[in-house]
Design an enzyme around this catalytic site. Sequence first.
Site, PDB file in Angstrom:
ATOM      1  N   CYS A 382     -30.689 -31.112 -18.843  1.00 23.52           N
ATOM      2  CA  CYS A 382     -30.617 -32.492 -18.932  1.00 23.52           C
ATOM      3  C   CYS A 382     -31.372 -33.341 -18.162  1.00 23.52           C
ATOM      4  O   CYS A 382     -32.578 -33.430 -18.696  1.00 23.52           O
ATOM      5  CB  CYS A 382     -28.951 -32.932 -18.546  1.00 23.52           C
ATOM      6  N   HIS A 508     -26.189 -29.618 -22.252  1.00 20.64           N
ATOM      7  CA  HIS A 508     -25.805 -28.564 -21.306  1.00 20.64           C
ATOM      8  C   HIS A 508     -25.240 -27.352 -22.046  1.00 20.64           C
ATOM      9  O   HIS A 508     -23.829 -27.268 -22.242  1.00 20.64           O
ATOM     10  CB  HIS A 508     -24.545 -29.381 -20.539  1.00 20.64           C
ATOM     11  N   GLU A 510     -24.467 -24.594 -20.435  1.00 17.21           N
ATOM     12  CA  GLU A 510     -23.625 -24.129 -19.564  1.00 17.21           C
ATOM     13  C   GLU A 510     -21.937 -24.208 -20.061  1.00 17.21           C
ATOM     14  O   GLU A 510     -21.179 -23.383 -19.601  1.00 17.21           O
ATOM     15  CB  GLU A 510     -23.686 -24.449 -17.926  1.00 17.21           C
TER      16      GLU A 510
HETATM   17  N1  GLN Z   1     -29.293 -39.124 -15.556  1.00 15.00           N
HETATM   18  C1  GLN Z   1     -29.991 -38.995 -16.692  1.00 15.00           C
HETATM   19  C2  GLN Z   1     -29.155 -39.297 -17.995  1.00 15.00           C
HETATM   20  O1  GLN Z   1     -28.303 -40.335 -17.634  1.00 15.00           O
HETATM   21  C3  GLN Z   1     -29.332 -37.166 -16.890  1.00 15.00           C
HETATM   22  C4  GLN Z   1     -27.779 -37.122 -17.072  1.00 15.00           C
HETATM   23  C5  GLN Z   1     -27.571 -35.467 -16.590  1.00 15.00           C
HETATM   24  O2  GLN Z   1     -28.479 -34.912 -16.117  1.00 15.00           O
HETATM   25  N2  GLN Z   1     -26.434 -35.124 -17.061  1.00 15.00           N
HETATM   26  O3  GLN Z   1     -29.620 -39.562 -19.162  1.00 15.00           O
END
Ligand code: GLN
Length: 541
Positions: A382, A508, A510
């Site tokens: 992410c 994600h 995970e």
């Molecule tokens: N801050 C970034 C976004 O909002 C990544 C979010 C995250 O890592 N879950 O896109």
Amino acid sequence: MVKYIFVTGGVLSSVGKGIVTSSIGKMLQARGLKVTVIKIDPYVNVDAGTMNPYMHGEVYVTDDGGETDLDLGWYERFLDLNLKKENNITTGMVYKAIIEKERRGNFLGRCVQIVPHVTNEIKSRIRAVAKNSGVDVVLTEVGGTVGDIEGLPFLEAIRQMRLEEGFQNTLYVHVALVPILDVTKEMKTKPLQHSVNELRRIGIQPDIIVARCPKMINSEALRKIALFGTIPENAVFCSYNVESIYQVPLILDKQGMGDFVCKRLELGDFKPDFKEWESFVNAILNPKHEVKIALVGKYAGLADSYVSMSEALRHGGAMCKTKISIYYIEAEKFEENPKTIEKLREYNGIFVPYGFGPRGTEGKIMAIQFARENNIPFLGICYGFQLAVIEFARHVCGLKDANSTEINPKSPNPVIDLMPEQRGIEYKGATMRLGAHKIIVKPNTIAYNLYKSKEIYERHRHRFEVNLDYLETLEKNGLVFSGRSADGRRMEILELPNHFFFFASQFHGEFKSRPGRPDPEYYGFVKACLDKKLGKSKPEF
Ligand code: GLN
């Protein structure tokens, strides 16, 4: 007839209630029963999405886009379930629904009260989960500790459920800490006794008590717990410290807990089958190798901030008989003292997790650059994906001031930018791009090699994304986007073909990783760390 098990906690929070709840579920599953689990969080937030992971631990994301308590992650991992938003009930959610009904006029002429209106709302939510999931047993864990003011309406609701559902269909489990005193080495049951008393004051007599103790409780402690808890000795169990959390269902079942629960709820007499679970636990407990992973993050001081990620790494480790040692490193340390980046050479892999806001991002970018330039296996998730794009834009494409508008809203080269549909959104609650979305995987890539499928569904939680204005530049310089959204407009996976293993995803992985079935990107990363350590020329997936 659905059976209900309610789990409460005493003495301290974080006493391992979530693991005990998951373990009870596992014991029932091992007997062929279908279960689901609800987590009650008595805080006033509507969901966990607006809370700081540094205080509350990670936000767990469900397939349907729920931003939930991290205990749902334990339930999903232990029980291989895909839970829904409705499996997490909070005070905020309950009150929001009631106040809306009140405004609509549903209670016209009446005084709206905690009992019965709030308690009815709680009970109907628990029963809705039972109905929608069609299971044999619904486990409900009440967060916090018995005696907390905000927990009272929930305890009152579950107290009422005994009367309404019947004795043989409801079971109360109380989990409480039994500390061992440093000096005398004595096991102290008094705090547990007090918490049982508190529970009884509310009107709930536990059927089972689980003592959370560093060691197996001795017979004296057990006798006292049974006596003061007013339960038979064979209804007292102990969750003691074990090497791996995944052993807990096995140690509790050995003490007779699974059989006790089935008998008490008149579920039948079964012989449990833990074969698969045991073979996973054995793999975790008997590794042949070890890899050291540097997790460069912003919430490094609280391991719970990254719990699904560290578990996914462990699932990957079990698959290749490798012990995973995770070193949590504050990204800001590299900004304060850039020379310390060299320390990263000591690790077999570098992992950059999710995150929000500017703090620590330059340090993370330094770590990514170090991984890329030194051919060290790298996985970014992410924010880790977005920062890898920024690093590549800056140091390979020559866009020195490349950035995300989350970090610098005025960046002249915003390679990461707010998603168009996010513009104008002012409400923060549940407004990110959330939950499972389809991803198209490009053939002949590392991603395809790992996922072995052209189409995958993975869970998301973000507002920003790769700015398509820079796609050509990034690709021309060698960055491969091997996964994209179904409409092709959203970059989901990146990789570098000439690197040992350089891989990152906007989603994600995970959240879908399970014991015995690790998520492919985590497995790929761990295998790459191991193969690099073993001196192979490329990872063998
Ligand atoms: N801050 C970034 C976004 O909002 C990544 C979010 C995250 O890592 N879950 O896109």
